[in-house]
Design an enzyme around this catalytic site. Structure first.
Site: not given
Ligand SMILES: [Zn+2]
Length: 230
Positions: A109, A136, A203
């Site tokens: 994930h 970014c 459990p």
């Molecule tokens: Zn980028």
């Protein structure tokens, strides 16, 4: 059973292995945040509609995750990997396996520790209290959390490697996951169909219990400790 009699181990881990590190199960989380349920925030639709809101929520979650420490269960698996072939396929995004020293980890994930650029797919490591929404570092475009959201498919390359690991193993361990989440849950079935010994540590009774050769009804740390050190 003696875990050391197996040569090739494939492990599937879920939220249950991280609860002892004080990371609340994503699905088991009852608390609302600003009147949103997690299922309403961890989706591509929510992000498209309001990226700032989704990033704000992830920033809180990332702080919790980065402050958490691996627990005994993570360390026991990392130790076991030193003596034999062992692959961990994890549904968790917290990277606690890697921080405990595990090398061969498949993140089904994704992980919460990085942002992913929507333009160039570059991954940037996020720090505690990072400024959000992050841009970014390479092209300054918008980014998203590097996790798999509800309704998105698993990273195919990673999932293929998990399939290979479960196909070829002689011991499959399913730890701290109910086996409800597909397609990860089918990995246990695959291992079983290829003749592997299927061991579950949980459990509670789960759908995996029906196919498991052995179910240990315990939390991950003590369940693994008894298994490995007895
Ligand atoms: Zn980028």
């Amino acid at each position: 059973m003696n875990v050391y009699s197996f040569k090739d181990i494939a492990v599937l881990t879920g939220a249950g292995i991280s609860t002892e590190s004080s990371i609340a199960s994503f699905r088991g989380q009852n608390g609302l945040w600003k009147n949103y349920r997690p299922e309403e925030l961890a989706t591509p639709q929510a992000f498209a509609k309001n990226p700032e809101l989704v990033w704000e929520w992830y920033a809180l979650r990332i702080n919790t995750v980065l402050k958490a420490k691996p627990n005994k269960a993570h360390y026991l698996l990392a130790d076991l990997e030193k003596t034999r072939k062992l692959t961990i396929a994890s549904q968790n995004v917290d990277q606690l396996h890697q921080r405990a020293g595990s090398k061969n980890v498949l993140e089904l994930h994704g992980n919460i520790s990085h942002s992913r650029c929507l333009q160039c797919a570059n991954l940037d490591k996020l720090k505690i209290d990072f400024k959000h929404p992050p841009k970014c570092s390479k092209c300054n475009e918008n980014t998203r959390p590097n996790v798999v959201w509800f309704g998105e498919s698993l990273p195919q390359n990673t999932f293929q490697k998990a399939i290979q690991a479960f196909q070829n193993c002689d011991l499959a361990m399913v730890i701290g996951t109910s086996g409800v989440v597909e397609p990860a849950a089918s990995l246990a079935n695959l291992a079983k169909s290829k003749g592997a010994f299927v061991l579950e540590i949980n459990p509670e009774l789960t759908p995996i219990s029906q196919i498991a050769n052995l179910s240990i009804r315990d939390i991950a740390s003590t369940g693994l400790d008894n298994l490995i050190n007895n």
